[in-house]
Design a protein around this motif. Structure first.
Motif, PDB file in Angstrom:
ATOM      1  N   LEU A 179      35.346  31.240  39.515  1.00 38.43           N
ATOM      2  CA  LEU A 179      36.258  32.296  39.971  1.00 38.43           C
ATOM      3  C   LEU A 179      37.023  32.898  38.806  1.00 38.43           C
ATOM      4  O   LEU A 179      37.298  34.100  38.787  1.00 38.43           O
ATOM      5  N   MET A 180      37.347  32.075  37.825  1.00 36.65           N
ATOM      6  CA  MET A 180      38.042  32.586  36.634  1.00 36.65           C
ATOM      7  C   MET A 180      37.156  33.541  35.851  1.00 36.65           C
ATOM      8  O   MET A 180      37.639  34.505  35.260  1.00 36.65           O
ATOM      9  N   GLU A 181      35.853  33.269  35.834  1.00 36.75           N
ATOM     10  CA  GLU A 181      34.919  34.161  35.146  1.00 36.75           C
ATOM     11  C   GLU A 181      34.824  35.505  35.851  1.00 36.75           C
ATOM     12  O   GLU A 181      34.773  36.555  35.206  1.00 36.75           O
ATOM     13  N   ILE A 182      34.795  35.459  37.190  1.00 35.78           N
ATOM     14  CA  ILE A 182      34.638  36.679  37.978  1.00 35.78           C
ATOM     15  C   ILE A 182      35.927  37.486  38.016  1.00 35.78           C
ATOM     16  O   ILE A 182      35.917  38.715  37.879  1.00 35.78           O
ATOM     17  N   CYS A 183      37.043  36.801  38.199  1.00 30.54           N
ATOM     18  CA  CYS A 183      38.370  37.445  38.300  1.00 30.54           C
ATOM     19  C   CYS A 183      39.290  36.816  37.259  1.00 30.54           C
ATOM     20  O   CYS A 183      40.167  35.992  37.595  1.00 30.54           O
ATOM     21  N   PRO A 184      39.086  37.151  35.992  1.00 29.91           N
ATOM     22  CA  PRO A 184      39.857  36.479  34.936  1.00 29.91           C
ATOM     23  C   PRO A 184      41.355  36.760  35.023  1.00 29.91           C
ATOM     24  O   PRO A 184      41.768  37.845  35.436  1.00 29.91           O
ATOM     25  N   PRO A 185      42.169  35.773  34.641  1.00 32.14           N
ATOM     26  CA  PRO A 185      43.620  35.972  34.649  1.00 32.14           C
ATOM     27  C   PRO A 185      44.042  36.926  33.532  1.00 32.14           C
ATOM     28  O   PRO A 185      43.311  37.115  32.552  1.00 32.14           O
ATOM     29  N   THR A 186      45.168  37.518  33.700  1.00 30.99           N
ATOM     30  CA  THR A 186      45.740  38.398  32.676  1.00 30.99           C
ATOM     31  C   THR A 186      47.087  37.833  32.240  1.00 30.99           C
ATOM     32  O   THR A 186      47.569  36.837  32.790  1.00 30.99           O
ATOM     33  N   LYS A 187      47.694  38.474  31.266  1.00 33.83           N
ATOM     34  CA  LYS A 187      49.003  38.022  30.799  1.00 33.83           C
ATOM     35  C   LYS A 187      50.048  38.133  31.898  1.00 33.83           C
ATOM     36  O   LYS A 187      51.000  37.361  31.948  1.00 33.83           O
ATOM     37  N   LEU A 188      49.853  39.094  32.790  1.00 32.81           N
ATOM     38  CA  LEU A 188      50.835  39.343  33.837  1.00 32.81           C
ATOM     39  C   LEU A 188      50.521  38.630  35.148  1.00 32.81           C
ATOM     40  O   LEU A 188      51.398  38.448  35.987  1.00 32.81           O
ATOM     41  N   LYS A 189      49.268  38.222  35.316  1.00 33.05           N
ATOM     42  CA  LYS A 189      48.898  37.654  36.612  1.00 33.05           C
ATOM     43  C   LYS A 189      47.817  36.602  36.467  1.00 33.05           C
ATOM     44  O   LYS A 189      46.787  36.838  35.836  1.00 33.05           O
ATOM     45  N   ARG A 190      48.055  35.454  37.083  1.00 34.80           N
ATOM     46  CA  ARG A 190      47.027  34.415  37.168  1.00 34.80           C
ATOM     47  C   ARG A 190      46.761  34.147  38.645  1.00 34.80           C
ATOM     48  O   ARG A 190      47.610  33.601  39.354  1.00 34.80           O
ATOM     49  N   PRO A 191      45.607  34.540  39.134  1.00 39.83           N
ATOM     50  CA  PRO A 191      45.297  34.334  40.550  1.00 39.83           C
ATOM     51  C   PRO A 191      45.344  32.859  40.941  1.00 39.83           C
ATOM     52  O   PRO A 191      45.052  31.974  40.130  1.00 39.83           O
ATOM     53  N   ASP A 192      45.699  32.619  42.172  1.00 44.48           N
ATOM     54  CA  ASP A 192      45.714  31.251  42.712  1.00 44.48           C
ATOM     55  C   ASP A 192      44.328  30.925  43.247  1.00 44.48           C
ATOM     56  O   ASP A 192      44.063  30.985  44.447  1.00 44.48           O
ATOM     57  N   TYR A 193      43.431  30.562  42.342  1.00 41.49           N
ATOM     58  CA  TYR A 193      42.044  30.317  42.719  1.00 41.49           C
ATOM     59  C   TYR A 193      41.914  29.187  43.739  1.00 41.49           C
ATOM     60  O   TYR A 193      41.140  29.286  44.698  1.00 41.49           O
ATOM     61  N   LEU A 194      42.655  28.115  43.537  1.00 38.81           N
ATOM     62  CA  LEU A 194      42.612  27.012  44.499  1.00 38.81           C
ATOM     63  C   LEU A 194      43.099  27.466  45.865  1.00 38.81           C
ATOM     64  O   LEU A 194      42.587  27.024  46.894  1.00 38.81           O
ATOM     65  N   GLY A 195      44.081  28.385  45.865  1.00 36.61           N
ATOM     66  CA  GLY A 195      44.577  28.931  47.126  1.00 36.61           C
ATOM     67  C   GLY A 195      43.496  29.727  47.838  1.00 36.61           C
ATOM     68  O   GLY A 195      43.376  29.655  49.077  1.00 36.61           O
ATOM     69  N   TRP A 196      42.702  30.489  47.091  1.00 35.85           N
ATOM     70  CA  TRP A 196      41.599  31.242  47.678  1.00 35.85           C
ATOM     71  C   TRP A 196      40.609  30.282  48.346  1.00 35.85           C
ATOM     72  O   TRP A 196      40.166  30.511  49.476  1.00 35.85           O
ATOM     73  N   ILE A 197      40.259  29.237  47.608  1.00 36.61           N
ATOM     74  CA  ILE A 197      39.287  28.274  48.113  1.00 36.61           C
ATOM     75  C   ILE A 197      39.808  27.603  49.382  1.00 36.61           C
ATOM     76  O   ILE A 197      39.072  27.448  50.367  1.00 36.61           O
ATOM     77  N   GLU A 198      41.084  27.207  49.370  1.00 38.84           N
ATOM     78  CA  GLU A 198      41.674  26.541  50.523  1.00 38.84           C
ATOM     79  C   GLU A 198      41.720  27.470  51.732  1.00 38.84           C
ATOM     80  O   GLU A 198      41.419  27.052  52.864  1.00 38.84           O
ATOM     81  N   GLN A 199      42.089  28.729  51.506  1.00 33.81           N
ATOM     82  CA  GLN A 199      42.121  29.685  52.615  1.00 33.81           C
ATOM     83  C   GLN A 199      40.728  29.896  53.205  1.00 33.81           C
ATOM     84  O   GLN A 199      40.565  30.011  54.424  1.00 33.81           O
ATOM     85  N   ALA A 200      39.718  29.962  52.330  1.00 38.84           N
ATOM     86  CA  ALA A 200      38.339  30.133  52.804  1.00 38.84           C
ATOM     87  C   ALA A 200      37.915  28.934  53.641  1.00 38.84           C
ATOM     88  O   ALA A 200      37.270  29.082  54.686  1.00 38.84           O
ATOM     89  N   ARG A 201      38.298  27.740  53.203  1.00 40.22           N
ATOM     90  CA  ARG A 201      37.956  26.536  53.959  1.00 40.22           C
ATOM     91  C   ARG A 201      38.643  26.530  55.323  1.00 40.22           C
ATOM     92  O   ARG A 201      38.063  26.088  56.321  1.00 40.22           O
TER      93      ARG A 201
END
Length: 209
Positions: A179-201
């Motif tokens: 997910l980090m490769e597809i939607c890399p974090p920026t200086k201003l924003k780091r996506p909650d990848y684990l949150g995405w996975i948990e919501q999908a589950r």
């Protein structure tokens, strides 16, 4: 392809699926089937499989349909009919026979005379090459809407779709690293990848009504 175009394509697909629920229950899966009996094929994909084996060694099965209305000569109405028949990738369209087109698109009379099958196949092939999707086949599963998931939004949803992740199941089984490769974090924003996975589950385990 702009996000708005991709979103309209998803809506086109959803309309086709709504109209053809009973048909989609019979769509075949080229991967190992999850049930004991194989579903009935609504379109013969053997030509697409053989062509893929010839060019890249084997077909690549994806649960993400492509925006086939972008193929010159297809458009929204024909795209709906193709989706409903289980045809959802540029490669699959590029390997349809004239008879397939006539049957799936319900062509006759003047409509039949106006359609150039070879031109459509050529345009589909070009899009498959442009999108690096030679040999891609759709397994017939409808995509899920990621936008309601907290922290994803339009931009990240588009990137996930383009990467071949378009169902809650696929998202739930994607690693944080991917997910980090597809939607890399920026200086201003780091996506909650684990949150995405948990919501999908959670979406997968939620009762369907």
């Amino acid at each position: 392809l702009r996000y708005d175009d991709a979103h309209r394509e998803v809506e086109t697909l959803r309309e086709a699926l709504e109209q053809s629920k009973s048909q989609f229950a019979q769509l075949f899966a080229l991967a190992e089937p999850a049930t004991t009996s194989a579903p009935t094929m609504l379109v013969d994909k053997s030509s697409a499989v053989t062509a893929a084996q010839s060019e890249i060694g084997e077909a690549q099965v994806s649960s993400c349909p492509q925006p086939i209305s972008a193929i010159k000569g297809i458009g929204r109405t024909y795209a709906q009919r193709l989706y409903a028949a289980g045809v959802g990738t540029f490669w699959e369209v590029a390997n349809l026979s004239d008879e397939d087109f006539i049957r799936i698109l319900e062509l006759s009379g003047k409509k039949l005379q106006r359609v150039n099958f070879e031109a459509i196949r050529k345009a589909a092939r070009q899009l498959a090459e442009k999108t690096n999707s030679i040999g891609r086949l759709w397994d017939g599963r409808p995509p899920d809407d990621f936008e309601p998931l907290e922290g994803i939004g339009k931009t990240y949803a588009k990137r996930l779709y383009e990467a071949g992740i378009c169902t809650f199941e696929a998202l739930a089984n994607t690693s944080v690293e991917r997910l980090m490769e597809i939607c890399p974090p920026t200086k201003l924003k780091r996506p909650d990848y684990l949150g995405w996975i948990e919501q999908a589950r959670e979406r997968i385990s939620a009762p369907r009504g």
